[in-house]
Design an enzyme around this catalytic site. Sequence first.
Site, short mmCIF file in Angstrom:
data_model
loop_
_atom_site.label_atom_id
_atom_site.label_comp_id
_atom_site.label_asym_id
_atom_site.label_seq_id
_atom_site.Cartn_x
_atom_site.Cartn_y
_atom_site.Cartn_z
N ILE A 1 -21.17 -9.70 10.73
CA ILE A 1 -21.18 -10.65 9.63
C ILE A 1 -20.15 -11.75 9.82
CG2 ILE A 1 -22.06 -8.97 7.97
CD1 ILE A 1 -19.22 -8.61 6.95
N SER A 2 -19.20 -11.57 10.74
CA SER A 2 -18.18 -12.59 10.93
C SER A 2 -17.51 -12.39 12.29
CB SER A 2 -17.13 -12.52 9.82
OG SER A 2 -16.09 -13.45 10.05
N GLY B 1 -14.12 -14.01 14.68
CA GLY B 1 -12.91 -14.82 14.66
C GLY B 1 -12.23 -14.83 16.01
N LYS B 2 -11.04 -15.40 16.04
CA LYS B 2 -10.30 -15.47 17.29
C LYS B 2 -9.85 -14.10 17.76
CE LYS B 2 -7.31 -18.15 15.46
NZ LYS B 2 -6.10 -18.98 15.24
N GLU B 3 -9.60 -13.21 16.81
CA GLU B 3 -8.99 -11.94 17.17
C GLU B 3 -9.89 -10.74 16.96
OE1 GLU B 3 -5.81 -12.06 14.49
OE2 GLU B 3 -4.72 -13.66 15.50
N VAL C 1 -16.28 -8.61 12.94
CA VAL C 1 -16.44 -7.83 11.72
C VAL C 1 -17.89 -7.41 11.58
CG1 VAL C 1 -16.13 -7.77 9.22
CG2 VAL C 1 -14.54 -9.08 10.65
N ASP D 1 -0.34 -16.67 7.70
CA ASP D 1 -1.55 -17.42 8.09
C ASP D 1 -2.41 -17.68 6.85
OD1 ASP D 1 -3.32 -18.75 9.74
OD2 ASP D 1 -4.40 -16.94 10.32
#
Length: 509
Positions: free
Chosen positions: A248-249, A251-253, A256, A392
């Site tokens: 669903i998602s 990111g850089k790290e 998910v 962040d």
Amino acid sequence: MDQTLVTTEPPKSPWGSVALTPPSCSLSDVMSEQLAKQLEEENNAFTALNDPSADLLLSEDSSETTSDLMLAKMLQMQFDREFDDQLRREEKKFNGDSKVSISFENYRMVHPYEDSDSSEDEVDWQDTRHDPYRAEKPQTTPRRGFSGKGKNITTKHDEVTCGRKNTARMDNFAPEVHVGDGLGMDLKLSNQVFNSLKQHCYSEQRRSARLHEKKEHSTAEQAVDPRTRLLMYKMVNAGVLENINGCISTGKESVVFHANGGSLEEQPVPDEVVLKVYKTTLNEFRNRDRYIKDDYRFIDRFSKLNPRKIIRMWAEKEMHNLTRMKKAEIPCPEVVLLKKHILVMSFIGKDHIPAPKLKDVVLSSEDMKAAFYQVLHVMQQLYQECNLVHADLSEYNMLWHQGKVWLIDVGQSVEPTHPHALEFLFRDCRNVATFFQKRGVSEAMSVYELFNMVSGLNIPVGEEEEAEFIAEIVALEKRNEDHVQRRGKKTFPVSSEDGDPPLQPDSDD
């Protein structure tokens, strides 16, 4: 009176027909040349009919044969083929998927070129009788470095000799390098070309090994490596998760995934959960150690020589930060389970649809004003009650769900004792103030007022606002770091101390 000629037939034999005896002939007839030729032709015809080799010329497709020898050979050939087929099955079963295989070729009854299933025009790759550059006898270079005499002298540096040797040495390249088949061609490679090919093959081998290792041991975009996939399967088999629905998602790290919750003995599992899988490519973590190496909870475990463990520590760090925030009743995901670099949390959303980010949601002026005050209150709670700085915080890491602002992505959050904690807090305040000012919230504070409101400090704002303000923050951090090193206490007020137990190192199994 007519006389009638009466012929009497010979009596029939009860044993069948009796062969008529050949008429007798005189010696002169036997010695005649014409009779000799006739007897020779008859003899040849009789020999051809009684030759056993004639029966061997019968086709194999014939259902009947009058030759016992041919029948025996056909049966033996059929038996040998069945034996070879059984041997091939045993060999395949014995080897399985092993990279190292054992051949039963020496036990075969029929040689491959005698098998009717093999192609007639197939060439044996080991046939090197016509290879021009392969010496029939091993050639050794004399100690003096040359051979021959007079005008026929040939040194070891001869272009033709070296070229043929280089071509033959190509057989020593790795099996995955396709060097082709030079059978029947007088190939000669110069030293420069051979060295270039050799270096290229070596580089390709190393590159292939790196790519294989990266594929096997790294988590890529929207994909997981085999180890991570095995951990996820184990969670499903253990009943912690019902099923894993998909990504669903990204990111850089981390990546998910959404999943349906199962059950745990210690605590209930929500109906909808997310799996936050931290990427193991290490590319995004090489410059992220500044968030973890100065944290007292991890200072004894931090090792720059083993960055893969940093990823597990990063997941542990987010778990403990979320636990603190949950105790302070800050809206955030609830931790369900941590397994190495996979963090299972409650799902912020409904019916597989995640809650929108604050930057994407369209709110009225009243809701946006309420969202600002919620963020301000959450930042104060996070700093004063949870003893944390988000580090962040922006509209990308805040969700809008059920009329409230939810904080996510707290893996990089640090404590106020961190050498750069105030700098991180100032950056968070600038992101928050800029966002709400752009959305037209008149009650939004400036970055300096917001910083003093959250931290409880009273840093004055001079003419050169940002430069002087940051200089004051850096000086305060320096004094705080020196004070912590001497006395182990903070110089600026924080209402509560951390009560979390120290983290225990993970086992590598």
